[in-house]
Design an enzyme around this catalytic site. Structure first.
Site, PDB file in Angstrom:
ATOM      1  N   ASN A  75       8.964  12.128  53.105  1.00  0.00           N
ATOM      2  CA  ASN A  75       8.999  13.283  54.009  1.00  0.00           C
ATOM      3  C   ASN A  75       8.580  12.858  55.411  1.00  0.00           C
ATOM      4  O   ASN A  75       7.659  12.052  55.586  1.00  0.00           O
ATOM      5  CB  ASN A  75       8.160  14.452  53.471  1.00  0.00           C
ATOM      6  N   GLU A 102       7.580  14.618  58.874  1.00  0.00           N
ATOM      7  CA  GLU A 102       7.234  15.886  59.503  1.00  0.00           C
ATOM      8  C   GLU A 102       7.319  15.797  61.020  1.00  0.00           C
ATOM      9  O   GLU A 102       7.449  14.709  61.592  1.00  0.00           O
ATOM     10  CB  GLU A 102       5.817  16.300  59.060  1.00  0.00           C
ATOM     11  N   GLU A 150      13.446  14.029  49.627  1.00  0.00           N
ATOM     12  CA  GLU A 150      14.679  14.000  48.830  1.00  0.00           C
ATOM     13  C   GLU A 150      15.907  13.878  49.720  1.00  0.00           C
ATOM     14  O   GLU A 150      16.810  13.080  49.457  1.00  0.00           O
ATOM     15  CB  GLU A 150      14.801  15.280  47.991  1.00  0.00           C
ATOM     16  N   CYS A 202      16.682  21.230  49.442  1.00  0.00           N
ATOM     17  CA  CYS A 202      16.965  19.951  48.785  1.00  0.00           C
ATOM     18  C   CYS A 202      17.791  20.165  47.526  1.00  0.00           C
ATOM     19  O   CYS A 202      18.693  19.385  47.224  1.00  0.00           O
ATOM     20  CB  CYS A 202      15.668  19.214  48.457  1.00  0.00           C
TER      21      CYS A 202
HETATM   22 ZN   LIG Z   1      13.079  19.795  50.276  1.00  0.00          ZN
END
Ligand SMILES: [Zn+2]
Length: 160
Positions: free
Chosen positions: A61, A63, A74, A115
């Protein structure tokens, strides 16, 4: 009025029950959490996708202070895999996460709705089932198809 029910089959496995290939994917997803950029949520997610050529692609991830500008692990992994290896099918995706304590979550992490939508299209694009492995230290959830994660979903047939 008519009703219908939707059921999702989830195989709950102990890490010790995973195959060597599955373990390799779990380790790649866990390792990817350490490349997360998550200063705001302190929730580090890693995803690893296994392609039909045996290559594993990972993502984490990413951010941003403008929160919606960030992206989940994902989609980072799948979009990178699809852009780097557009002719290879994604066979399996594994997801793992560490919370603010730094430890891996006990309960398996699950993908968000956006996702799930992307995973379904990636599965369709590949032409076969894409396995989903959701890692937690207490259990690993194994699901045979991305479609199971988002029943009654939007798809391209609505655009015709
Ligand atoms: Zn997601």
């Amino acid at each position: 009025m008519k009703d219908f029910d939707i059921t999702v089959h989830v195989s709950v496995k102990d890490v010790n029950e995973l195959t060597d290939e599955e373990l390799r994917l779990v380790d790649a997803a866990k390792d990817a959490t350490f490349r997360s950029y998550s200063p705001y949520s302190k929730f580090s997610v890693g995803a690893a996708v296994l392609l039909d050529n045996g290559v594993i692609v990972t993502g984490s991830n990413q951010e941003n202070c403008a929160y919606p500008s960030g992206i989940c692990a994902e989609r980072t992994a799948v979009f990178y895999a699809n852009s780097r290896y557009p002719d290879n099918r994604v066979s399996v995706i594994c997801i793992a996460a560490r919370d603010s304590s730094g430890g891996f979550t006990a309960v398996p992490i699950t993908p968000c709705g956006s996702c799930r939508q992307v995973l379904i299209e990636t599965e369709k694009r590949g032409g076969g089932n894409m396995g989903i492995m959701l890692y937690g230290t207490d259990a690993v959830y194994c699901i045979e198809s991305a479609r199971s994660l988002l029943p009654v979903s939007f798809d391209e047939t609505f655009l015709e």
